[in-house]
Design a protein around this motif. Structure first.
Motif, PDB file in Angstrom:
ATOM      1  N   UNK A  41      28.926  31.674  61.383  1.00 53.76           N
ATOM      2  CA  UNK A  41      30.059  30.527  61.201  1.00 53.76           C
ATOM      3  C   UNK A  41      31.528  31.233  60.987  1.00 53.76           C
ATOM      4  N   UNK A  42      31.542  32.524  60.352  1.00 60.21           N
ATOM      5  CA  UNK A  42      32.876  32.908  59.999  1.00 60.21           C
ATOM      6  C   UNK A  42      32.987  34.119  60.944  1.00 60.21           C
ATOM      7  N   UNK A  43      32.003  34.426  61.608  1.00 53.81           N
ATOM      8  CA  UNK A  43      31.787  35.787  62.466  1.00 53.81           C
ATOM      9  C   UNK A  43      32.451  36.969  61.758  1.00 53.81           C
ATOM     10  N   UNK A  44      31.696  37.091  60.726  1.00 51.23           N
ATOM     11  CA  UNK A  44      32.215  38.211  59.493  1.00 51.23           C
ATOM     12  C   UNK A  44      30.914  38.552  58.631  1.00 51.23           C
ATOM     13  N   UNK A  45      30.598  39.783  58.447  1.00 52.79           N
ATOM     14  CA  UNK A  45      29.758  40.338  57.450  1.00 52.79           C
ATOM     15  C   UNK A  45      30.201  39.993  56.076  1.00 52.79           C
ATOM     16  N   UNK A  46      29.542  39.545  55.212  1.00 51.30           N
ATOM     17  CA  UNK A  46      29.897  39.505  53.739  1.00 51.30           C
ATOM     18  C   UNK A  46      28.882  39.903  52.727  1.00 51.30           C
ATOM     19  N   UNK A  47      29.660  40.208  51.694  1.00 51.92           N
ATOM     20  CA  UNK A  47      28.752  40.676  50.385  1.00 51.92           C
ATOM     21  C   UNK A  47      29.206  39.830  49.127  1.00 51.92           C
ATOM     22  N   UNK A  48      28.343  39.635  48.073  1.00 51.78           N
ATOM     23  CA  UNK A  48      29.202  39.073  46.910  1.00 51.78           C
ATOM     24  C   UNK A  48      28.925  40.235  45.911  1.00 51.78           C
ATOM     25  N   UNK A  49      30.292  40.456  45.244  1.00 46.77           N
ATOM     26  CA  UNK A  49      30.408  41.203  44.104  1.00 46.77           C
ATOM     27  C   UNK A  49      30.303  40.500  42.995  1.00 46.77           C
ATOM     28  N   UNK A  50      29.524  40.806  41.863  1.00 50.61           N
ATOM     29  CA  UNK A  50      29.731  40.007  40.762  1.00 50.61           C
ATOM     30  C   UNK A  50      30.204  40.853  39.586  1.00 50.61           C
ATOM     31  N   UNK A  51      31.312  40.704  38.969  1.00 52.65           N
ATOM     32  CA  UNK A  51      31.732  41.384  37.746  1.00 52.65           C
ATOM     33  C   UNK A  51      30.964  40.789  36.357  1.00 52.65           C
ATOM     34  N   UNK A  52      31.107  42.286  35.467  1.00 47.92           N
ATOM     35  CA  UNK A  52      30.316  41.829  34.433  1.00 47.92           C
ATOM     36  C   UNK A  52      30.894  40.466  33.561  1.00 47.92           C
ATOM     37  N   UNK A  53      32.121  40.269  33.894  1.00 49.93           N
ATOM     38  CA  UNK A  53      32.593  38.813  33.072  1.00 49.93           C
ATOM     39  C   UNK A  53      31.991  37.586  34.173  1.00 49.93           C
ATOM     40  N   UNK A  54      31.177  37.843  34.931  1.00 52.10           N
ATOM     41  CA  UNK A  54      30.677  36.787  35.707  1.00 52.10           C
ATOM     42  C   UNK A  54      31.460  36.229  37.151  1.00 52.10           C
ATOM     43  N   UNK A  55      32.490  36.510  37.013  1.00 54.55           N
ATOM     44  CA  UNK A  55      33.519  36.285  38.217  1.00 54.55           C
ATOM     45  C   UNK A  55      32.934  36.852  39.640  1.00 54.55           C
ATOM     46  N   UNK A  56      33.174  36.167  40.693  1.00 56.17           N
ATOM     47  CA  UNK A  56      32.613  36.896  42.008  1.00 56.17           C
ATOM     48  C   UNK A  56      33.549  36.863  43.024  1.00 56.17           C
ATOM     49  N   UNK A  57      33.534  38.060  43.747  1.00 56.41           N
ATOM     50  CA  UNK A  57      34.268  38.371  44.941  1.00 56.41           C
ATOM     51  C   UNK A  57      33.525  38.192  46.084  1.00 56.41           C
ATOM     52  N   UNK A  58      33.897  37.534  47.149  1.00 50.47           N
ATOM     53  CA  UNK A  58      33.006  37.433  48.310  1.00 50.47           C
ATOM     54  C   UNK A  58      34.073  38.523  49.543  1.00 50.47           C
TER      55      UNK A  58
END
Length: 58
Positions: A41-58
C-alpha cells in the motif's frame, strides 16, 4: 480514558534503511528492531524500532 490524543510513533523515510538504522543505534537507546517487511500500500519496506522508553519509530 481522558479523550486526549497520545503519541504512538514517528515515521522516517530513508533511501538506505541499513544506514539509517546504524545512525539510530548511535544516537538512541534502542530496545528492539523488527525484521523489514514490504508494504504494498505504501510501496515501501518498513521496520519498527522500539526504544527502551517504549516509543516507536517506523
Amino acid at each position: 480514558m481522558d479523550g486526549k490524543m497520545k503519541f504512538h510513533h514517528i515515521g522516517i523515510a530513508t533511501v538506505d534503511m541499513d544506514e539509517m538504522l546504524q545512525h539510530l543505534y548511535r544516537i538512541l537507546d534502542i530496545a528492539n528492531v523488527t525484521e523489514p517487511v514490504y508494504d504494498k500500500n505504501q510501496d515501501a519496506t518498513l521496520c519498527m524500532v522500539t526504544l527502551k522508553d517504549s516509543y516507536k519509530i517506523f
